[in-house]
Design an enzyme around this catalytic site. Structure first.
Site, PDB file in Angstrom:
ATOM      1  N   LYS A  21     -12.633  -6.524  -8.496  1.00 16.26           N
ATOM      2  CA  LYS A  21     -12.713  -6.607  -7.031  1.00 16.26           C
ATOM      3  C   LYS A  21     -13.701  -5.573  -6.508  1.00 16.26           C
ATOM      4  O   LYS A  21     -13.591  -4.391  -6.843  1.00 16.26           O
ATOM      5  CB  LYS A  21     -11.327  -6.343  -6.441  1.00 16.26           C
ATOM      6  CG  LYS A  21     -11.285  -6.343  -4.931  1.00 16.26           C
ATOM      7  CD  LYS A  21      -9.938  -5.877  -4.413  1.00 16.26           C
ATOM      8  CE  LYS A  21     -10.143  -4.977  -3.224  1.00 16.26           C
ATOM      9  NZ  LYS A  21      -8.959  -4.225  -2.863  1.00 16.26           N
ATOM     10  N   SER A  77     -17.911 -16.879  20.219  1.00 13.63           N
ATOM     11  CA  SER A  77     -18.285 -18.297  20.128  1.00 13.63           C
ATOM     12  C   SER A  77     -17.052 -19.200  19.999  1.00 13.63           C
ATOM     13  O   SER A  77     -16.142 -18.921  19.218  1.00 13.63           O
ATOM     14  CB  SER A  77     -19.191 -18.524  18.918  1.00 13.63           C
ATOM     15  OG  SER A  77     -19.286 -19.914  18.668  1.00 13.63           O
ATOM     16  N   LYS A 103     -32.649 -18.742  18.782  1.00 13.83           N
ATOM     17  CA  LYS A 103     -33.053 -20.141  18.961  1.00 13.83           C
ATOM     18  C   LYS A 103     -34.550 -20.365  18.736  1.00 13.83           C
ATOM     19  O   LYS A 103     -34.972 -21.484  18.449  1.00 13.83           O
ATOM     20  CB  LYS A 103     -32.654 -20.643  20.353  1.00 13.83           C
ATOM     21  CG  LYS A 103     -31.152 -20.845  20.507  1.00 13.83           C
ATOM     22  CD  LYS A 103     -30.820 -21.501  21.836  1.00 13.83           C
ATOM     23  CE  LYS A 103     -29.324 -21.632  22.025  1.00 13.83           C
ATOM     24  NZ  LYS A 103     -28.958 -22.383  23.223  1.00 13.83           N
ATOM     25  N   GLN A 118     -24.264 -32.266  17.661  1.00 17.30           N
ATOM     26  CA  GLN A 118     -24.441 -31.538  16.395  1.00 17.30           C
ATOM     27  C   GLN A 118     -23.592 -32.179  15.302  1.00 17.30           C
ATOM     28  O   GLN A 118     -24.080 -32.454  14.202  1.00 17.30           O
ATOM     29  CB  GLN A 118     -24.011 -30.070  16.557  1.00 17.30           C
ATOM     30  CG  GLN A 118     -24.953 -29.268  17.429  1.00 17.30           C
ATOM     31  CD  GLN A 118     -24.613 -27.794  17.477  1.00 17.30           C
ATOM     32  OE1 GLN A 118     -23.442 -27.417  17.438  1.00 17.30           O
ATOM     33  NE2 GLN A 118     -25.630 -26.959  17.598  1.00 17.30           N
ATOM     34  N   ASN A 176     -31.293 -25.301  18.492  1.00 17.21           N
ATOM     35  CA  ASN A 176     -29.906 -24.823  18.410  1.00 17.21           C
ATOM     36  C   ASN A 176     -29.124 -25.490  17.287  1.00 17.21           C
ATOM     37  O   ASN A 176     -27.932 -25.249  17.142  1.00 17.21           O
ATOM     38  CB  ASN A 176     -29.166 -25.018  19.753  1.00 17.21           C
ATOM     39  CG  ASN A 176     -28.733 -26.448  19.952  1.00 17.21           C
ATOM     40  OD1 ASN A 176     -29.376 -27.373  19.458  1.00 17.21           O
ATOM     41  ND2 ASN A 176     -27.641 -26.647  20.672  1.00 17.21           N
ATOM     42  N   GLY A 230     -33.874 -20.488  29.095  1.00 18.02           N
ATOM     43  CA  GLY A 230     -33.676 -21.411  27.968  1.00 18.02           C
ATOM     44  C   GLY A 230     -32.968 -22.690  28.388  1.00 18.02           C
ATOM     45  O   GLY A 230     -33.411 -23.800  28.070  1.00 18.02           O
ATOM     46  N   ARG A 242      -3.866   3.677  -3.201  1.00 14.55           N
ATOM     47  CA  ARG A 242      -5.301   3.950  -3.099  1.00 14.55           C
ATOM     48  C   ARG A 242      -5.616   5.433  -2.961  1.00 14.55           C
ATOM     49  O   ARG A 242      -5.086   6.116  -2.067  1.00 14.55           O
ATOM     50  CB  ARG A 242      -5.873   3.176  -1.892  1.00 14.55           C
ATOM     51  CG  ARG A 242      -7.363   3.312  -1.700  1.00 14.55           C
ATOM     52  CD  ARG A 242      -8.196   2.573  -2.769  1.00 14.55           C
ATOM     53  NE  ARG A 242      -8.029   1.136  -2.701  1.00 14.55           N
ATOM     54  CZ  ARG A 242      -7.702   0.376  -3.767  1.00 14.55           C
ATOM     55  NH1 ARG A 242      -7.523   0.911  -4.958  1.00 14.55           N
ATOM     56  NH2 ARG A 242      -7.571  -0.930  -3.638  1.00 14.55           N
ATOM     57  N   ASN A 263     -37.278 -21.380  40.520  1.00 14.17           N
ATOM     58  CA  ASN A 263     -36.776 -20.179  39.851  1.00 14.17           C
ATOM     59  C   ASN A 263     -37.054 -18.948  40.688  1.00 14.17           C
ATOM     60  O   ASN A 263     -38.026 -18.889  41.438  1.00 14.17           O
ATOM     61  CB  ASN A 263     -37.449 -20.034  38.477  1.00 14.17           C
ATOM     62  CG  ASN A 263     -36.735 -19.016  37.604  1.00 14.17           C
ATOM     63  OD1 ASN A 263     -35.510 -19.027  37.535  1.00 14.17           O
ATOM     64  ND2 ASN A 263     -37.486 -18.126  36.962  1.00 14.17           N
ATOM     65  N   ARG A 283       0.848  -1.193   0.000  1.00 12.02           N
ATOM     66  CA  ARG A 283       0.000   0.000   0.000  1.00 12.02           C
ATOM     67  C   ARG A 283       0.884   1.243   0.000  1.00 12.02           C
ATOM     68  O   ARG A 283       1.262   1.755   1.058  1.00 12.02           O
ATOM     69  CB  ARG A 283      -0.940  -0.027   1.213  1.00 12.02           C
ATOM     70  CG  ARG A 283      -2.111  -0.997   1.091  1.00 12.02           C
ATOM     71  CD  ARG A 283      -3.175  -0.501   0.122  1.00 12.02           C
ATOM     72  NE  ARG A 283      -3.725   0.782   0.481  1.00 12.02           N
ATOM     73  CZ  ARG A 283      -4.816   0.958   1.241  1.00 12.02           C
ATOM     74  NH1 ARG A 283      -5.482  -0.084   1.683  1.00 12.02           N
ATOM     75  NH2 ARG A 283      -5.247   2.172   1.528  1.00 12.02           N
TER      76      ARG A 283
HETATM   77  P1  NAP Z   1     -31.853 -17.172  30.401  1.00 13.53           P
HETATM   78  O1  NAP Z   1     -32.836 -17.761  29.471  1.00 13.53           O
HETATM   79  O2  NAP Z   1     -31.663 -15.698  30.416  1.00 13.53           O
HETATM   80  O3  NAP Z   1     -32.272 -17.619  31.900  1.00 13.53           O
HETATM   81  C1  NAP Z   1     -31.563 -17.173  33.019  1.00 13.53           C
HETATM   82  C2  NAP Z   1     -32.078 -17.889  34.248  1.00 13.53           C
HETATM   83  O4  NAP Z   1     -31.214 -17.548  35.332  1.00 13.53           O
HETATM   84  C3  NAP Z   1     -33.494 -17.469  34.646  1.00 13.53           C
HETATM   85  O5  NAP Z   1     -34.127 -18.563  35.207  1.00 13.53           O
HETATM   86  C4  NAP Z   1     -33.208 -16.382  35.683  1.00 13.53           C
HETATM   87  O6  NAP Z   1     -34.247 -16.213  36.615  1.00 13.53           O
HETATM   88  C5  NAP Z   1     -32.015 -16.971  36.390  1.00 13.53           C
HETATM   89  N1  NAP Z   1     -31.212 -15.967  37.079  1.00 13.53           N
HETATM   90  C6  NAP Z   1     -30.456 -15.002  36.519  1.00 13.53           C
HETATM   91  N2  NAP Z   1     -29.844 -14.281  37.487  1.00 13.53           N
HETATM   92  C7  NAP Z   1     -30.245 -14.797  38.666  1.00 13.53           C
HETATM   93  C8  NAP Z   1     -29.974 -14.479  40.035  1.00 13.53           C
HETATM   94  N3  NAP Z   1     -29.156 -13.476  40.348  1.00 13.53           N
HETATM   95  N4  NAP Z   1     -30.549 -15.233  40.984  1.00 13.53           N
HETATM   96  C9  NAP Z   1     -31.378 -16.251  40.676  1.00 13.53           C
HETATM   97  N5  NAP Z   1     -31.683 -16.604  39.407  1.00 13.53           N
HETATM   98  C10 NAP Z   1     -31.118 -15.874  38.414  1.00 13.53           C
HETATM   99  O7  NAP Z   1     -30.384 -17.772  30.197  1.00 13.53           O
HETATM  100  P2  NAP Z   1     -30.003 -19.256  29.695  1.00 13.53           P
HETATM  101  O8  NAP Z   1     -29.801 -19.248  28.230  1.00 13.53           O
HETATM  102  O9  NAP Z   1     -30.958 -20.215  30.291  1.00 13.53           O
HETATM  103  O10 NAP Z   1     -28.549 -19.443  30.346  1.00 13.53           O
HETATM  104  C11 NAP Z   1     -28.396 -19.559  31.731  1.00 13.53           C
HETATM  105  C12 NAP Z   1     -26.975 -19.978  32.083  1.00 13.53           C
HETATM  106  O11 NAP Z   1     -26.669 -21.235  31.493  1.00 13.53           O
HETATM  107  C13 NAP Z   1     -25.897 -19.005  31.589  1.00 13.53           C
HETATM  108  O12 NAP Z   1     -24.909 -18.888  32.583  1.00 13.53           O
HETATM  109  C14 NAP Z   1     -25.332 -19.690  30.372  1.00 13.53           C
HETATM  110  O13 NAP Z   1     -23.970 -19.337  30.127  1.00 13.53           O
HETATM  111  C15 NAP Z   1     -25.438 -21.152  30.779  1.00 13.53           C
HETATM  112  N6  NAP Z   1     -25.491 -22.034  29.609  1.00 13.53           N
HETATM  113  C16 NAP Z   1     -24.488 -22.932  29.474  1.00 13.53           C
HETATM  114  C17 NAP Z   1     -24.486 -23.792  28.379  1.00 13.53           C
HETATM  115  C18 NAP Z   1     -23.361 -24.789  28.226  1.00 13.53           C
HETATM  116  O14 NAP Z   1     -23.180 -25.331  27.130  1.00 13.53           O
HETATM  117  N7  NAP Z   1     -22.639 -25.072  29.270  1.00 13.53           N
HETATM  118  C19 NAP Z   1     -25.523 -23.737  27.440  1.00 13.53           C
HETATM  119  C20 NAP Z   1     -26.560 -22.816  27.628  1.00 13.53           C
HETATM  120  C21 NAP Z   1     -26.525 -21.958  28.725  1.00 13.53           C
HETATM  121  P3  NAP Z   1     -35.467 -15.198  36.344  1.00 13.53           P
HETATM  122  O15 NAP Z   1     -36.431 -15.936  35.472  1.00 13.53           O
HETATM  123  O16 NAP Z   1     -36.001 -14.901  37.684  1.00 13.53           O
HETATM  124  O17 NAP Z   1     -34.863 -13.995  35.667  1.00 13.53           O
END
Ligand code: NAP
Length: 527
Positions: free
Chosen positions: A170, A265, A315, A498, A336, A380, A82, A401, A54
């Site tokens: 290009k 990721s 998802k 997967q 997923n 989730g 350029r 929960n 360049r």
């Molecule tokens: P999500 O859909 O946002 O759900 C979060 C959950 O955590 C809800 O039930 C929420 O409760 C609860 N929560 C959050 N903060 C809290 C606190 N301070 N005290 C009590 N409960 C609390 O998230 P997600 O996708 O399910 O993921 C949740 C966790 O799983 C994350 O840490 C993620 O990294 C992990 N994960 C790991 C894998 C793996 O492959 N190892 C795969 C997927 C997810 P409320 O409903 O009351 O908000």
């Protein structure tokens, strides 16, 4: 013949050739000749096959020395100066700006790059000097730094380049949507002259990595991470070592993780290593998708993609892309994995629950029959774990929960032996405890989702959190004699499933996948 000759690599005869060698090009972006030479050396060592010099980025004092780079390079060169009006740094009058490019032609340099807008002026200068291109090939480029381009626009640009005697067309556009990658790939598949289409920005990273899949003439990479000449470039070493750039051809099957954000990721590191270990002609890229996920999935599968991993926030929406949903997707409501079947139909699956439960059931003799299971969290991951616990035969599943209503809804949706309660109402003994909340994750590493007195000898405790690998929940459980399973195992397990959906009959190299995840998390040797 000048001594300042750089080697001329072959030009693929047509963009549809089945095994083109797409050049892996690095732009020298430094402001001094010495620094550009050191970038050149680093690029060559890392695996670059072409260098873009360049000129416009060299300081005005250094510019007169540019031919030193020609003499020193053992790789073929593109000489570019350029124009400022095309996003570069050269602001001298046009005749002066084009002069070093014409000198490069006399020096037999492999390539020069001239902007499409300057092409007529370039040919006039060449005519005035009674010169032809000799062995030098002419790359004609067009950039849009503020917008993307339609397919028609790209193909019109290619046509103009062809009519105006350019050798390689290009275009580079600023990515606005993942769809721009599809425009790039389609244009490359359509054109009949050697061409390059680059989508700039993180959104366009697939257009850079997959250039050989679509027979692009070249792609650009950075010398080192974050030091690219344009946004979205991947460094050469990662292109070669992680994405196996040299092995990508038009036959290579493409897989991608789609999400927003997606830059962190671990999928590419894990899946590409698995493809390599299993000797599969496949590549896995990150694809940032900000809208229209179902249309993107369907269009990609028409041009050589064979499957996707799907992450937040797509998802649920991605279910619309599938022709058929597996039962787990219907029950959990989240998908997923996209699998393209041999007949072209797209199947949607959920591998999250299987990944976690397979790992957990290795500790329980293969099933959860007769076990009382507590799942903390109803998001989730919670839904997937509850579904999995039922699928593995648990006697009773209690989902607790923070927001009690979500636990109750989840229990109603999954049904069977599942009951939902609030976090404060947990009673009795459990055989298995699973955490699906983010509690305990960095930076809140001193938090534990359950009262530690619940943790007992003989119990199996699982934590979906994998950063840190040993959460407070697992540490306390281990202290009390429980069997512990960490979130890394869930991640590796869902990726293994997967892989085996994408390549039926091929056993996933699970140990390689695990190693790569540990390496990425900086946990090598800590299994
Ligand atoms: P999500 O859909 O946002 O759900 C979060 C959950 O955590 C809800 O039930 C929420 O409760 C609860 N929560 C959050 N903060 C809290 C606190 N301070 N005290 C009590 N409960 C609390 O998230 P997600 O996708 O399910 O993921 C949740 C966790 O799983 C994350 O840490 C993620 O990294 C992990 N994960 C790991 C894998 C793996 O492959 N190892 C795969 C997927 C997810 P409320 O409903 O009351 O908000």
């Amino acid at each position: 013949m000048s001594t300042l000759t750089s080697p001329t690599p072959p030009i693929p005869s047509s963009a549809s050739s089945s095994n083109p060698s797409t050049h892996l090009c690095v732009s020298l972006t430094a402001t001094t000749v010495d620094e550009q030479l050191s970038q050149l050396q680093a690029a060559r060592t890392a695996g670059a096959t072409l260098i873009e010099l360049r000129l416009d980025l060299l300081s005005s004092e250094e510019k007169p020395r540019w031919t030193e780079i020609l003499s020193a390079s053992s790789l073929p060169l593109i000489v570019t100066n350029r124009a400022a009006w095309e996003g570069g740094n050269a602001s001298e009058p046009e005749i002066q700006r084009l002069a070093p490019l014409i000198q490069a032609v006399s020096n037999n340099v492999a390539f020069i790059d001239v902007e499409l807008k300057a092409l007529d002026a370039f040919w006039n200068e060449m005519k005035t000097r009674n010169m032809d291109m000799g062995n030098t090939k002419l790359i004609v480029s067009k950039h849009h730094f503020d917008r993307s381009m339609s397919l028609t626009e790209v193909l019109e640009a290619f046509q103009t380049v062809k009519e105006k005697r350019g050798h390689i067309a290009k275009v580079a556009m600023m990515g606005q949507s993942a769809m721009d990658n599809i425009t790039a790939f389609t244009a490359l598949q359509t054109t009949d002259i050697p061409a390059v289409v680059l989508v700039m920005g993180e959104i366009g990273t697939p257009s850079r990595i997959l250039a050989p899949k679509y027979s692009a003439f070249l792609t650009f990479a950075s010398v080192r991470e974050g030091e690219g000449s344009a946004p979205g470039q991947v460094d050469v070493a990662t292109m070669v070592n992680v994405y196996r750039f040299r092995k990508i051809t038009s036959r290579t099957k493409v897989f991608a993780v789609i999400g927003n954000p997606v830059s962190q990721s671990m999928g590419p590191v894990l899946h590409n290593a698995a493809f390599e270990a299993a000797d599969l002609d496949a590549v896995y890229v990150r694809m940032l998708v900000t809208e229209g996920v179902d249309e993107i999935v369907r269009k990609c599968c028409k041009i050589g993609f064979w499957g996707f991993s799907v992450t937040i926030p797509w998802k649920m929406d991605v279910r619309n892309a599938a022709d058929e949903l597996r039962e787990d997707v219907k029950a959990i409501g989240a998908m997923n994995t996209v699998v393209r079947e041999a007949d072209g139909k797209l199947k949607g699956a959920n591998s999250d629950w299987g990944g976690a439960l397979d790992a957990l059931c290795r500790e329980t003799g293969g099933s959860l029959e007769g076990r009382r299971v507590l799942v903390m969290g109803a998001g989730g991951a919670g839904k997937a774990l509850v579904y999995g616990a039922v699928a593995k035969g648990a006697k009773e599943v209690v989902v607790a929960n923070r927001s009690k209503s979500k636990a109750i809804t989840l229990a109603e949706e999954i049904g069977g032996c599942v009951i939902g309660i609030g976090n404060d109402e947990i009673e009795g003994d459990f055989d298995v405890i699973m955490n699906s909340t983010s509690v305990g994750m960095v930076p809140d590493v001193d938090k534990c989702i359950v009262d530690v007195n619940m943790l007992k000898e003989g119990m199996v405790v699982f934590d979906a959190v994998y950063n840190p690998m040993e959460t407070k929940l697992l540490r306390e459980a281990r202290k009390r004699g429980a069997v512990c399973v960490g979130g890394v195992e869930m991640f590796v397990g869902q990726a293994r499933l997967q892989f085996e959906m994408w390549f039926p009959g091929v056993e996933a190299p699970e140990e390689v996948m695990r190693e790569k995840v540990y390496e990425k998390l900086g946990l090598s040797g800590k299994k």
